[in-house]
Write a protein that holds these residues in place. Structure first.
Motif, PDB file in Angstrom:
ATOM      1  N   PHE A  56       0.810  -1.221   0.000  1.00  0.00           N
ATOM      2  CA  PHE A  56       0.000   0.000   0.000  1.00  0.00           C
ATOM      3  C   PHE A  56       0.843   1.271   0.000  1.00  0.00           C
ATOM      4  O   PHE A  56       0.338   2.348   0.306  1.00  0.00           O
ATOM      5  N   GLN A  57       2.120   1.157  -0.390  1.00  0.00           N
ATOM      6  CA  GLN A  57       3.021   2.307  -0.295  1.00  0.00           C
ATOM      7  C   GLN A  57       2.590   3.470  -1.192  1.00  0.00           C
ATOM      8  O   GLN A  57       2.861   4.637  -0.886  1.00  0.00           O
ATOM      9  N   ASP A  58       1.875   3.179  -2.274  1.00  0.00           N
ATOM     10  CA  ASP A  58       1.473   4.238  -3.202  1.00  0.00           C
ATOM     11  C   ASP A  58       0.315   5.076  -2.668  1.00  0.00           C
ATOM     12  O   ASP A  58       0.013   6.143  -3.220  1.00  0.00           O
ATOM     13  N   LEU A  59      -0.328   4.634  -1.598  1.00  0.00           N
ATOM     14  CA  LEU A  59      -1.514   5.340  -1.099  1.00  0.00           C
ATOM     15  C   LEU A  59      -1.193   6.372  -0.027  1.00  0.00           C
ATOM     16  O   LEU A  59      -2.080   7.096   0.434  1.00  0.00           O
ATOM     17  N   GLY A  60       0.062   6.431   0.396  1.00  0.00           N
ATOM     18  CA  GLY A  60       0.546   7.583   1.160  1.00  0.00           C
ATOM     19  C   GLY A  60       0.108   7.710   2.606  1.00  0.00           C
ATOM     20  O   GLY A  60       0.130   8.811   3.142  1.00  0.00           O
ATOM     21  N   LYS A  61      -0.275   6.599   3.263  1.00  0.00           N
ATOM     22  CA  LYS A  61      -0.608   6.673   4.688  1.00  0.00           C
ATOM     23  C   LYS A  61       0.300   5.737   5.459  1.00  0.00           C
ATOM     24  O   LYS A  61       0.575   4.620   5.019  1.00  0.00           O
ATOM     25  N   GLU A  62       0.764   6.197   6.620  1.00  0.00           N
ATOM     26  CA  GLU A  62       1.688   5.396   7.425  1.00  0.00           C
ATOM     27  C   GLU A  62       0.951   4.219   8.057  1.00  0.00           C
ATOM     28  O   GLU A  62      -0.092   4.381   8.698  1.00  0.00           O
ATOM     29  N   ILE A  63       1.532   3.033   7.886  1.00  0.00           N
ATOM     30  CA  ILE A  63       1.010   1.820   8.528  1.00  0.00           C
ATOM     31  C   ILE A  63       1.896   1.522   9.732  1.00  0.00           C
ATOM     32  O   ILE A  63       3.093   1.264   9.592  1.00  0.00           O
ATOM     33  N   VAL A  64       1.292   1.579  10.909  1.00  0.00           N
ATOM     34  CA  VAL A  64       2.019   1.451  12.178  1.00  0.00           C
ATOM     35  C   VAL A  64       1.798   0.059  12.751  1.00  0.00           C
ATOM     36  O   VAL A  64       0.702  -0.513  12.635  1.00  0.00           O
ATOM     37  N   ALA A  65       2.844  -0.502  13.370  1.00  0.00           N
ATOM     38  CA  ALA A  65       2.729  -1.779  14.084  1.00  0.00           C
ATOM     39  C   ALA A  65       2.884  -1.514  15.575  1.00  0.00           C
ATOM     40  O   ALA A  65       3.977  -1.202  16.048  1.00  0.00           O
ATOM     41  N   LYS A  66       1.783  -1.610  16.307  1.00  0.00           N
ATOM     42  CA  LYS A  66       1.797  -1.489  17.767  1.00  0.00           C
ATOM     43  C   LYS A  66       0.437  -1.973  18.275  1.00  0.00           C
ATOM     44  O   LYS A  66      -0.542  -2.042  17.511  1.00  0.00           O
ATOM     45  N   GLU A  67       0.364  -2.310  19.550  1.00  0.00           N
ATOM     46  CA  GLU A  67      -0.905  -2.788  20.093  1.00  0.00           C
ATOM     47  C   GLU A  67      -1.957  -1.686  20.085  1.00  0.00           C
ATOM     48  O   GLU A  67      -1.692  -0.557  20.502  1.00  0.00           O
ATOM     49  N   ILE A  68      -3.135  -2.024  19.586  1.00  0.00           N
ATOM     50  CA  ILE A  68      -4.277  -1.112  19.619  1.00  0.00           C
ATOM     51  C   ILE A  68      -5.208  -1.578  20.731  1.00  0.00           C
ATOM     52  O   ILE A  68      -5.903  -2.590  20.602  1.00  0.00           O
ATOM     53  N   VAL A  69      -5.162  -0.864  21.847  1.00  0.00           N
ATOM     54  CA  VAL A  69      -5.991  -1.214  23.005  1.00  0.00           C
ATOM     55  C   VAL A  69      -7.464  -1.041  22.625  1.00  0.00           C
ATOM     56  O   VAL A  69      -7.849  -0.049  22.010  1.00  0.00           O
ATOM     57  N   GLY A  70      -8.264  -2.029  22.984  1.00  0.00           N
ATOM     58  CA  GLY A  70      -9.679  -1.998  22.645  1.00  0.00           C
ATOM     59  C   GLY A  70     -10.014  -2.759  21.377  1.00  0.00           C
ATOM     60  O   GLY A  70     -11.191  -2.921  21.037  1.00  0.00           O
ATOM     61  N   SER A  71      -8.991  -3.250  20.665  1.00  0.00           N
ATOM     62  CA  SER A  71      -9.243  -4.059  19.471  1.00  0.00           C
ATOM     63  C   SER A  71      -9.457  -5.508  19.888  1.00  0.00           C
ATOM     64  O   SER A  71      -9.170  -5.898  21.018  1.00  0.00           O
ATOM     65  N   TYR A  72      -9.985  -6.332  18.967  1.00  0.00           N
ATOM     66  CA  TYR A  72     -10.027  -7.755  19.280  1.00  0.00           C
ATOM     67  C   TYR A  72      -8.689  -8.393  18.922  1.00  0.00           C
ATOM     68  O   TYR A  72      -7.986  -7.942  18.037  1.00  0.00           O
ATOM     69  N   CYS A  73      -8.350  -9.434  19.678  1.00  0.00           N
ATOM     70  CA  CYS A  73      -7.057 -10.115  19.545  1.00  0.00           C
ATOM     71  C   CYS A  73      -5.894  -9.117  19.508  1.00  0.00           C
ATOM     72  O   CYS A  73      -5.108  -9.087  18.561  1.00  0.00           O
ATOM     73  N   PRO A  74      -5.785  -8.269  20.545  1.00  0.00           N
ATOM     74  CA  PRO A  74      -4.732  -7.249  20.535  1.00  0.00           C
ATOM     75  C   PRO A  74      -3.337  -7.863  20.669  1.00  0.00           C
ATOM     76  O   PRO A  74      -3.157  -8.903  21.305  1.00  0.00           O
ATOM     77  N   GLY A  75      -2.361  -7.211  20.050  1.00  0.00           N
ATOM     78  CA  GLY A  75      -0.979  -7.666  20.135  1.00  0.00           C
ATOM     79  C   GLY A  75      -0.038  -6.588  19.669  1.00  0.00           C
ATOM     80  O   GLY A  75      -0.444  -5.590  19.070  1.00  0.00           O
ATOM     81  N   SER A  76       1.241  -6.778  19.915  1.00  0.00           N
ATOM     82  CA  SER A  76       2.230  -5.739  19.615  1.00  0.00           C
ATOM     83  C   SER A  76       2.414  -5.527  18.113  1.00  0.00           C
ATOM     84  O   SER A  76       2.995  -4.520  17.693  1.00  0.00           O
ATOM     85  N   TYR A  77       1.927  -6.459  17.299  1.00  0.00           N
ATOM     86  CA  TYR A  77       2.004  -6.288  15.846  1.00  0.00           C
ATOM     87  C   TYR A  77       0.619  -6.090  15.227  1.00  0.00           C
ATOM     88  O   TYR A  77       0.355  -6.521  14.106  1.00  0.00           O
ATOM     89  N   ASP A  78      -0.286  -5.409  15.961  1.00  0.00           N
ATOM     90  CA  ASP A  78      -1.502  -4.907  15.323  1.00  0.00           C
ATOM     91  C   ASP A  78      -1.083  -3.887  14.269  1.00  0.00           C
ATOM     92  O   ASP A  78      -0.213  -3.047  14.531  1.00  0.00           O
ATOM     93  N   LEU A  79      -1.684  -3.931  13.097  1.00  0.00           N
ATOM     94  CA  LEU A  79      -1.395  -2.932  12.061  1.00  0.00           C
ATOM     95  C   LEU A  79      -2.543  -1.932  12.007  1.00  0.00           C
ATOM     96  O   LEU A  79      -3.716  -2.309  11.994  1.00  0.00           O
ATOM     97  N   SER A  80      -2.174  -0.653  11.998  1.00  0.00           N
ATOM     98  CA  SER A  80      -3.190   0.395  12.063  1.00  0.00           C
ATOM     99  C   SER A  80      -2.790   1.586  11.213  1.00  0.00           C
ATOM    100  O   SER A  80      -1.617   1.786  10.874  1.00  0.00           O
ATOM    101  N   ILE A  81      -3.786   2.379  10.880  1.00  0.00           N
ATOM    102  CA  ILE A  81      -3.613   3.671  10.215  1.00  0.00           C
ATOM    103  C   ILE A  81      -4.405   4.683  11.025  1.00  0.00           C
ATOM    104  O   ILE A  81      -5.604   4.496  11.270  1.00  0.00           O
ATOM    105  N   GLY A  82      -3.741   5.736  11.479  1.00  0.00           N
ATOM    106  CA  GLY A  82      -4.422   6.766  12.257  1.00  0.00           C
ATOM    107  C   GLY A  82      -5.054   6.227  13.533  1.00  0.00           C
ATOM    108  O   GLY A  82      -6.093   6.713  13.973  1.00  0.00           O
ATOM    109  N   GLY A  83      -4.437   5.205  14.135  1.00  0.00           N
ATOM    110  CA  GLY A  83      -4.927   4.648  15.392  1.00  0.00           C
ATOM    111  C   GLY A  83      -6.048   3.639  15.236  1.00  0.00           C
ATOM    112  O   GLY A  83      -6.564   3.144  16.245  1.00  0.00           O
ATOM    113  N   LYS A  84      -6.417   3.295  13.991  1.00  0.00           N
ATOM    114  CA  LYS A  84      -7.494   2.322  13.780  1.00  0.00           C
ATOM    115  C   LYS A  84      -6.908   1.042  13.180  1.00  0.00           C
ATOM    116  O   LYS A  84      -6.255   1.065  12.130  1.00  0.00           O
ATOM    117  N   LYS A  85      -7.180  -0.057  13.849  1.00  0.00           N
ATOM    118  CA  LYS A  85      -6.602  -1.346  13.456  1.00  0.00           C
ATOM    119  C   LYS A  85      -7.374  -1.968  12.295  1.00  0.00           C
ATOM    120  O   LYS A  85      -8.603  -2.009  12.303  1.00  0.00           O
TER     121      LYS A  85
END
Length: 279
Positions: A132-161
């Motif tokens: 997705f590099q051409d779409l210009g949004k940073e993809i972050v790997a960190k736990e998203i608290v409140g998500s299902y099956c949370p973990g340190s390699y949750d992938l999110s954009i703008g805090g949404k997994k």
């Protein structure tokens, strides 16, 4: 070049494409297939494998979920929604699959020194960023608290997994698996998982900790990018990204001894799930 991308640069990738929607393709089969491929790659019977797969509406539970104090109430709730459910053969917690969720498995041979677990996770994160590099949004790997099956390699954009990554290791084979919420509502999927946990009394006193799911922290890629993405368009991104960092790629399916290994792993999955439902 990151270590994750280096791991993607296998001399040869064997592609197994099961991304076409098939209402009769059961998730029990998928987890047995990945275990089969782990054994095959670990033994040197197969080169590295990239597998893509899609299932009808299914909640995939982790072993820990079977410790919920009112598990049967939660399962009855899913039955009432006409959701399939299975208990997978690994840790982690509940995730939601349906025809708008693309699953990808990368199955590597372990090295003599051993591939570090984070390097396995980084390989998948690197692949998704390339896709997705051409779409210009940073993809972050960190736990998203409140998500299902949370973990340190949750992938999110703008805090949404939109994705979660897991790993399974069998006999010198390493399977790195991801679910990508491509289309539909991430909020609605999370609502179903949240309500399953509520029916199963996730907050009852227990030595196990279950997620307090907040649906607003989940989204699909279509929602996050504001684009009409499809499973097919994301598959094309996946194939192009892998082709750009690797050598040869060829299409395949289970064959030879793998068919026998699959049958054994499939029967194990069925036996595991018989504890919780009639199969």
């Amino acid at each position: 070049m990151s270590e994750g991308i280096l791991l993607l640069g296998q001399d040869e990738w064997r592609l197994i494409d099961q991304s076409g929607f098939n209402p009769h393709f059961h998730a029990l089969q998928s987890f047995a297939i990945d275990d089969t491929l782990c054994m095959s790659v670990g033994r040197g019977y197969s080169p590295a494998v990239a597998r893509a797969w899609v299932h009808p509406k299914t909640i995939v539970l982790g072993i820990q979920d079977t410790k919920l104090s009112e598990l049967q109430e939660g399962l009855a709730y899913l039955d009432g929604l006409n959701y399939e459910w299975i208990v997978r053969n690994s840790g982690g917690l509940a995730v939601a699959l349906d025809e708008g969720v693309l699953n990808i498995s990368l199955i590597f041979p372990d090295t003599e020194k051993g591939i570090d677990i984070n390097k396995g996770y980084d390989s998948m994160w690197s692949l998704i960023k390339l896709m997705f590099q051409d779409l210009g949004k940073e993809i972050v790997a960190k736990e998203i608290v409140g998500s299902y099956c949370p973990g340190s390699y949750d992938l999110s954009i703008g805090g949404k997994k939109f994705a979660g990554i897991s790993q399974r290791r069998i006999r010198k084979g390493i399977a790195v698996q991801i679910y990508l919420c491509v289309t539909g509502s991430g909020y609605e999927r999370a609502e179903i998982v949240r309500d399953f946990y509520r029916h199963a009394k996730y907050d009852a006193p227990s030595k196990f900790v279950f997620p307090d799911v907040h649906p607003e922290v989940m989204a699909s890629l279509s929602e996050l990018y504001g684009l009409d993405l499809t499973i097919q368009s994301v598959m094309l991104r996946f194939l192009n990204a892998l082709k750009n960092v690797s050598g040869k790629m060829y299409a395949s399916h289970l064959h030879g001894e793998e068919l026998q290994w699959f049958q054994a792993y499939y029967e194990r999955m069925i036996e595991r799930n018989k504890k919780y439902k009639d199969i």
